[in-house]
Design a protein around this motif. Structure first.
Motif, PDB file in Angstrom:
ATOM      1  N   THR A  49       0.842  -1.192   0.000  1.00 26.98           N
ATOM      2  CA  THR A  49       0.000   0.000   0.000  1.00 26.98           C
ATOM      3  C   THR A  49       0.876   1.241   0.000  1.00 26.98           C
ATOM      4  O   THR A  49       2.013   1.207   0.461  1.00 26.98           O
ATOM      5  N   ARG A  56      -3.691  10.400  -2.386  1.00 24.30           N
ATOM      6  CA  ARG A  56      -4.207   9.206  -3.057  1.00 24.30           C
ATOM      7  C   ARG A  56      -3.602   7.963  -2.429  1.00 24.30           C
ATOM      8  O   ARG A  56      -2.391   7.881  -2.228  1.00 24.30           O
ATOM      9  N   ILE A  58      -3.298   3.727  -2.561  1.00 25.70           N
ATOM     10  CA  ILE A  58      -3.486   2.514  -3.359  1.00 25.70           C
ATOM     11  C   ILE A  58      -3.165   1.296  -2.503  1.00 25.70           C
ATOM     12  O   ILE A  58      -2.348   1.376  -1.577  1.00 25.70           O
TER      13      ILE A  58
END
Length: 117
Positions: A49, A56, A58
């Motif tokens: 991650t 942002r 992910i």
């Protein structure tokens, strides 16, 4: 030069939880990216991650819904909350960060996470 120091790894049973911490030796307010990778025995290092440009986030598909990344800029620290751990999460977990106007990525020394079945 930036130092990243991870902590919080250990041995846990499947279904359990752990929280990893990564403390940076400088401010993380302006990181280009900061997050976690892992490397299991015999496998390549993979992204778990990451927070990109502070906004942002992910996640690897394998950890979505179970792992959560967060950061505390006041403490120069990023966290990885890992819930519902599985044996396949067993790996050395590395903190990684990139900073503006600084070449390359900075890595911590890694912390071992072992999940028993």
């Amino acid at each position: 030069q930036v130092q990243l120091v991870e902590s919080g790894g250990g041995l846990v049973q499947a279904g359990g939880s752990l929280r990893l911490s990564c403390v940076a030796s400088r401010s993380i307010d302006d990181t280009n990216s900061m997050g976690w990778y892992r490397q299991a025995p015999g496998k390549q290092r993979e992204l778990v991650t990451m927070i990109i440009s502070g906004v942002r986030t992910i996640y690897a598909d394998s950890v979505k819904g179970r792992f959560t990344i967060s950061r505390d800029n006041a403490k120069n620290t990023v966290y990885l909350q890992m819930n519902s751990l599985k044996p396949e999460d067993t790996a050395v977990y590395y903190c990684c960060a990139t900073f503006p106007r600084m070449t390359g990525a900075y890595w911590g020394q890694g912390t071992q996470v072992t999940v028993s079945s």
